[in-house]
Design an enzyme around this catalytic site. Structure first.
Site, PDB file in Angstrom:
ATOM      1  N   LYS A 137     -11.800   1.336 -15.158  1.00 41.38           N
ATOM      2  CA  LYS A 137     -12.357   0.033 -14.787  1.00 41.38           C
ATOM      3  C   LYS A 137     -12.848  -0.748 -16.002  1.00 41.38           C
ATOM      4  CE  LYS A 137     -11.515   0.428 -10.411  1.00 41.38           C
ATOM      5  NZ  LYS A 137     -10.490  -0.422  -9.772  1.00 41.38           N
ATOM      6  N   TYR A 142     -12.558   7.118 -13.511  1.00 42.95           N
ATOM      7  CA  TYR A 142     -12.706   5.841 -12.820  1.00 42.95           C
ATOM      8  C   TYR A 142     -13.412   4.834 -13.721  1.00 42.95           C
ATOM      9  CZ  TYR A 142     -14.054   2.598  -9.057  1.00 42.95           C
ATOM     10  OH  TYR A 142     -14.239   1.492  -8.272  1.00 42.95           O
ATOM     11  N   ASP A 184       3.874   2.104  -4.267  1.00 37.41           N
ATOM     12  CA  ASP A 184       3.063   2.916  -5.163  1.00 37.41           C
ATOM     13  C   ASP A 184       2.916   2.114  -6.450  1.00 37.41           C
ATOM     14  OD1 ASP A 184       1.903   4.717  -6.898  1.00 37.41           O
ATOM     15  OD2 ASP A 184       3.308   6.343  -6.515  1.00 37.41           O
ATOM     16  N   ASP A 235       0.859  -1.188   0.000  1.00 40.13           N
ATOM     17  CA  ASP A 235       0.000   0.000   0.000  1.00 40.13           C
ATOM     18  C   ASP A 235       0.894   1.237   0.000  1.00 40.13           C
ATOM     19  OD1 ASP A 235      -3.248   0.294   0.888  1.00 40.13           O
ATOM     20  OD2 ASP A 235      -2.033   2.105   1.016  1.00 40.13           O
ATOM     21  N   ASN A 280      -5.585  -4.898  -6.355  1.00 43.25           N
ATOM     22  CA  ASN A 280      -6.750  -4.307  -5.706  1.00 43.25           C
ATOM     23  C   ASN A 280      -6.668  -2.794  -5.525  1.00 43.25           C
ATOM     24  OD1 ASN A 280      -9.201  -4.504  -3.763  1.00 43.25           O
ATOM     25  ND2 ASN A 280      -7.604  -3.577  -2.506  1.00 43.25           N
TER      26      ASN A 280
END
Length: 285
Positions: A160, A156, A63, A37, A90
Site C-alpha cells: 500500500k 500489505y 485475476d 473479480d 480496488n
C-alpha cells in the site's frame, strides 16, 4: 469529473466490500458498470443484483495479478461499451507474517494483487483513456496502512505504501501533460469487508506446502486486532459515497475516516524531526 451519466466504469475487486459498494454507487449515477473479480460465484451474484435493479452491467472474471486477464478485461469492455471513463483499481488482499517469516509465495501473492494489479490496469487502460480525449478519472484503493507506520500486516503495508507512491507519481505525470484525467488515492482505515478472509482467493500455485507462513504469537495477536478493527469499521457504502464526492471535486487524497489522521500526522512529524517511528493505536478500537 462531475458528469457520470452513461459513462463507463471499470471496477476491480467488484464482487464484495468496497468494490461492490462502488458498483452500487455507479449504478445510482446511471453509469455502465464493468465488474471484475477473481471470485466467480460472488461476481455472478453481484452482476445479477445490479441488473435486477436496472443497471447496465458487464461481469468479467479477472485475476488482476495476470496481465493477460487485464488485457482481456479492457478488450471486453471496449467491445461492449466502446469507452472507459472511470477506473477503480480496488482489488486487494492481505496475508503473510512478519517481514522475515513471510514466504516468497506470500510476498508474490499480496504484491501481485495489491501493486501489480494496479500497474497492469494503469498500463493497459490509461492509454485508452488518453486516446479518448475525454474527461476521465482513476481511483486507486490504497489504505491508511500506506500512509502510516506500524507492526504487522507487513506485506500489505509495503504494497500500500508502494501504491500510494505509484498514484502520486501518476498524478504528477498526468498534470505535466495537462491531461484531463483525474487521479485519486483512496486510503480508508478499517472497513467492514472480507479482507481478513482473503485467503479464500489465494491461487493454488502459491498455496503449496511451505508456501504459507505459519502464524506466530505476535502475528496472531496483530491479526486479532485487525479483525476486531474490521468488524467495527465504517461501511463500504460510506467509503463509496465519500469517494464519489472526491471525484466530483477532483480531490487526490481520500481519507474517509478522520479518526486515523493522527497516525498519518505522527509519521510525517517523525520523518521531519528525524526521530524513530511511532505507532499510534487507532482510537476507534
Amino acid at each position: 469529473m462531475k458528469n457520470f451519466s452513461n459513462k463507463v466504469a471499470v471496477i476491480t475487486g467488484a464482487a464484495s466490500g468496497i468494490g461492490r459498494a462502488l458498483a452500487t454507487r455507479c449504478a445510482q449515477e446511471d453509469m455502465k458498470i464493468v465488474l471484475a473479480d477473481v471470485e466467480a460465484a460472488a461476481l455472478a451474484t453481484a452482476e445479477q443484483e445490479l441488473k435486477s435493479a436496472g443497471a447496465t452491467v458487464l461481469a468479467v472474471v479477472t485475476d488482476v495479478a495476470k496481465e493477460s486477464d487485464i488485457l482481456a478485461l479492457a478488450q471486453k469492455t471496449m467491445e461492449t461499451f466502446g469507452a472507459i471513463h472511470l477506473l477503480f483499481n480496488n482489488a486487494g488482499v492481505g496475508g503473510g507474517s512478519t517481514i522475515w517469516n513471510s514466504t516468497s509465495a506470500d510476498w508474490q501473492w499480496v504484491m501481485n494483487v495489491n501493486l501489480w494489479g494496479a500497474i497492469h490496469a494503469t498500463r493497459i487502460i490509461l492509454p485508452i483513456m488518453l486516446q479518448q480525449e475525454t474527461e476521465c478519472h482513476i481511483v486507486n484503493t490504497a489504505s491508511l496502512a500506506g500512509l502510516e507506520s506500524g507492526p504487522g500486516n507487513s506485506i500489505y503495508r509495503v504494497s500500500k505504501h508502494a501504491l500510494v507512491s505509484l498514484t502520486e507519481t501518476l498524478y504528477h505525470e498526468l498534470k505535466l501533460m495537462r491531461s484531463n484525467i483525474g487521479v485519486s488515492v483512496l486510503c480508508p482505515g478499517f472497513v467492514r469487508t472480507q479482507i481478513c478472509d482473503a485467503d479464500r482467493n489465494r491461487p493454488a500455485e502459491l498455496s503449496k506446502p511451505g508456501d504459507i507462513a505459519a502464524p506466530t504469537t505476535m502475528t496472531t495477536m496483530i491479526d486479532q486486532f485487525i479483525r476486531a478493527g474490521v468488524e467495527q469499521g465504517i461501511s463500504p457504502d460510506e467509503i463509496a459515497e465519500q469517494t464519489f464526492i472526491a471525484i466530483k471535486n477532483n480531490r487526490f487524497y481520500i481519507l474517509p475516516d478522520p479518526a486515523y489522521k493522527q497516525s498519518v500526522k505522527q509519521r510525517m512529524e517523525d520523518i521531519l524531526n528525524q526521530q524513530n517511528p511511532t505507532f499510534v493505536v487507532p482510537s476507534t478500537i
